[in-house]
Design an enzyme around this catalytic site. Sequence first.
Site, short mmCIF file in Angstrom:
data_model
loop_
_atom_site.label_atom_id
_atom_site.label_comp_id
_atom_site.label_asym_id
_atom_site.label_seq_id
_atom_site.Cartn_x
_atom_site.Cartn_y
_atom_site.Cartn_z
N PHE A 230 2.03 -4.13 -16.51
CA PHE A 230 1.19 -4.52 -15.37
C PHE A 230 -0.10 -3.70 -15.45
O PHE A 230 -0.47 -2.98 -14.53
CB PHE A 230 1.92 -4.25 -14.04
CG PHE A 230 3.24 -4.96 -13.91
CD1 PHE A 230 3.30 -6.26 -13.40
CD2 PHE A 230 4.42 -4.36 -14.32
CE1 PHE A 230 4.52 -6.91 -13.29
CE2 PHE A 230 5.64 -5.01 -14.22
CZ PHE A 230 5.70 -6.29 -13.69
N SER A 253 -0.74 -10.15 -16.86
CA SER A 253 -0.68 -11.62 -16.81
C SER A 253 -2.00 -12.27 -16.38
O SER A 253 -2.18 -13.47 -16.56
CB SER A 253 0.44 -12.07 -15.88
OG SER A 253 0.16 -11.64 -14.57
N ASP A 292 3.94 -0.36 -13.24
CA ASP A 292 3.14 -0.38 -12.00
C ASP A 292 2.94 -1.81 -11.50
O ASP A 292 1.82 -2.34 -11.52
CB ASP A 292 1.78 0.29 -12.30
CG ASP A 292 0.93 0.45 -11.07
OD1 ASP A 292 1.48 0.43 -9.95
OD2 ASP A 292 -0.30 0.61 -11.22
N CYS A 332 4.13 0.04 -4.82
CA CYS A 332 2.97 0.13 -3.92
C CYS A 332 3.23 -0.68 -2.65
O CYS A 332 2.32 -1.21 -2.04
CB CYS A 332 1.68 -0.25 -4.62
SG CYS A 332 1.70 -1.87 -5.33
N1 SAH Z 1 -1.64 -0.22 -13.45
C1 SAH Z 1 -2.85 -0.87 -13.02
C2 SAH Z 1 -2.68 -1.59 -11.68
C3 SAH Z 1 -1.57 -2.61 -11.66
S1 SAH Z 1 -1.64 -3.70 -10.31
C4 SAH Z 1 -3.98 0.16 -12.95
O1 SAH Z 1 -3.69 1.35 -12.83
O2 SAH Z 1 -5.14 -0.23 -12.99
C5 SAH Z 1 -0.50 -4.91 -10.82
C6 SAH Z 1 -1.00 -5.80 -11.95
O3 SAH Z 1 0.08 -6.63 -12.36
C7 SAH Z 1 -2.12 -6.75 -11.59
O4 SAH Z 1 -3.17 -6.58 -12.50
C8 SAH Z 1 -1.52 -8.15 -11.73
O5 SAH Z 1 -2.44 -9.09 -12.25
C9 SAH Z 1 -0.43 -7.90 -12.73
N2 SAH Z 1 0.71 -8.79 -12.73
C10 SAH Z 1 1.27 -9.43 -11.68
N3 SAH Z 1 2.39 -10.08 -12.07
C11 SAH Z 1 2.56 -9.83 -13.40
C12 SAH Z 1 3.54 -10.19 -14.35
N4 SAH Z 1 4.57 -10.93 -14.00
N5 SAH Z 1 3.41 -9.73 -15.60
C13 SAH Z 1 2.35 -8.96 -15.96
N6 SAH Z 1 1.39 -8.58 -15.09
C14 SAH Z 1 1.49 -9.02 -13.82
#
Ligand code: SAH
Length: 408
Positions: A230, A253, A292, A332
């Site tokens: 993520f 994603s 995350d 979060c």
């Molecule tokens: N770790 C990042 C923040 C993550 S926020 C940082 O520190 O900048 C969560 C992220 O997960 C978002 O960018 C969202 O687009 C992504 N996301 C949501 N569902 C997802 C999935 N099923 N697989 C991969 N990414 C996903």
Amino acid sequence: MASPVKLPTIHLREGRDRPLQLGHPWVLSGSVARVEGDPEPGAGVDIVDRRGELLGFGDFDPDSQIRVRIHSFGPTRPDPEETWLPARIEAALAWRAAHPSLRDTDALRLIHSEGDGLPGLSVDRYADWLAVRLTTPGMRRRVDRIAEILAGLTQAQGAWLRGETSRQPEGTERELFGSVGCEPVQIRERGRSYWVDLRHGQKTGFYLDQRDARELFRELASGARALDLFSYTGGFAVAALQGGAREVIAVESSKPAHDLLRRNAPEAEAVLGDAAEFLRKDERRFDLIALDPPPFARRKRDVRSACRAYKDLQLWALRRAAPGAHLLAFSCSHHVGPELFRKVALSAALDAGAEVQVLGTLRAPPDHPVTLCHPQGEYLSGLVLRIVTPPVSSHAGSAAVLLDASAN
Ligand code: SAH
């Protein structure tokens, strides 16, 4: 002494004045006995108890469960000219400028809503630009004054007003003052650099609240094969590269986030796709993992399913861990707080058959303060886990451990 000008008044129900007297900054709709004086959305209102005693002053919002956001407590209303607004903004900027943990970055949260006594106002600084979010009609009513104050105090080249997707109609995003280009801006945080899209990015462009966790990730990265799950625009991936990781894989994603990640961390292996699917399919073992995900429990009733989802991800992350690996796992969602999140981790470790140590906990850094009487302001919980013994087989599963989600 009550102020002389008569304002619309919120009369509280019997026994509902206690939170306010303790300094809680919200009046919930269920606490309101009656509204006197027909206030407009965003209007300033007095709050009184059953006996008519003045308890505080705040902004009215007829469309929210949080009917009033309180700015000042006690029987004295702040100056009607709102001299408190520039004073509080100035104070929020001043203590951050002097805070030792907030040095060495040109990207930080300058104003954190209730945590700075300014409910409904968030301001983030990205190098020479600001991203501003107004989440209540009370703050939206003050938009011009806020622009003027911020322009005067920050010397920013421009500020971008982000729209409120849920309540504000689309198309309300605009320059608040100065000029803000369409291209991402470059920020520098503790020797790392990132491109941030403050016009369209998630939150206001960057996860400023993960700064301290990124720093830890950097420290743990030397020689590691690191996985940023993520990843958004690569906050953790860039930190791992900076810390000397031998290999960095980032999974995200969203296409725009993935594109910016490739710009931020060209050396990383950027995977556009579903993180859960990646964990199931890619059989590599990692020495360092950031997990995350987005908030799974936005409402209290989602807590049980959120815990299951967090647990499932952690279970799979454990299956991909090398012996001695570090896993930084986050929730979060305010509703899945530190205690419950620890139970989630325990349940994942038991199910996976892994031996896991807790090395520490993480929360948002000091530019995201919460007031003691407003626990709802806490939303980010992180666990620093060390995987002493990972699961033997990547498919090892035991009887599911029941999780008591009511324990929160
Ligand atoms: N770790 C990042 C923040 C993550 S926020 C940082 O520190 O900048 C969560 C992220 O997960 C978002 O960018 C969202 O687009 C992504 N996301 C949501 N569902 C997802 C999935 N099923 N697989 C991969 N990414 C996903």
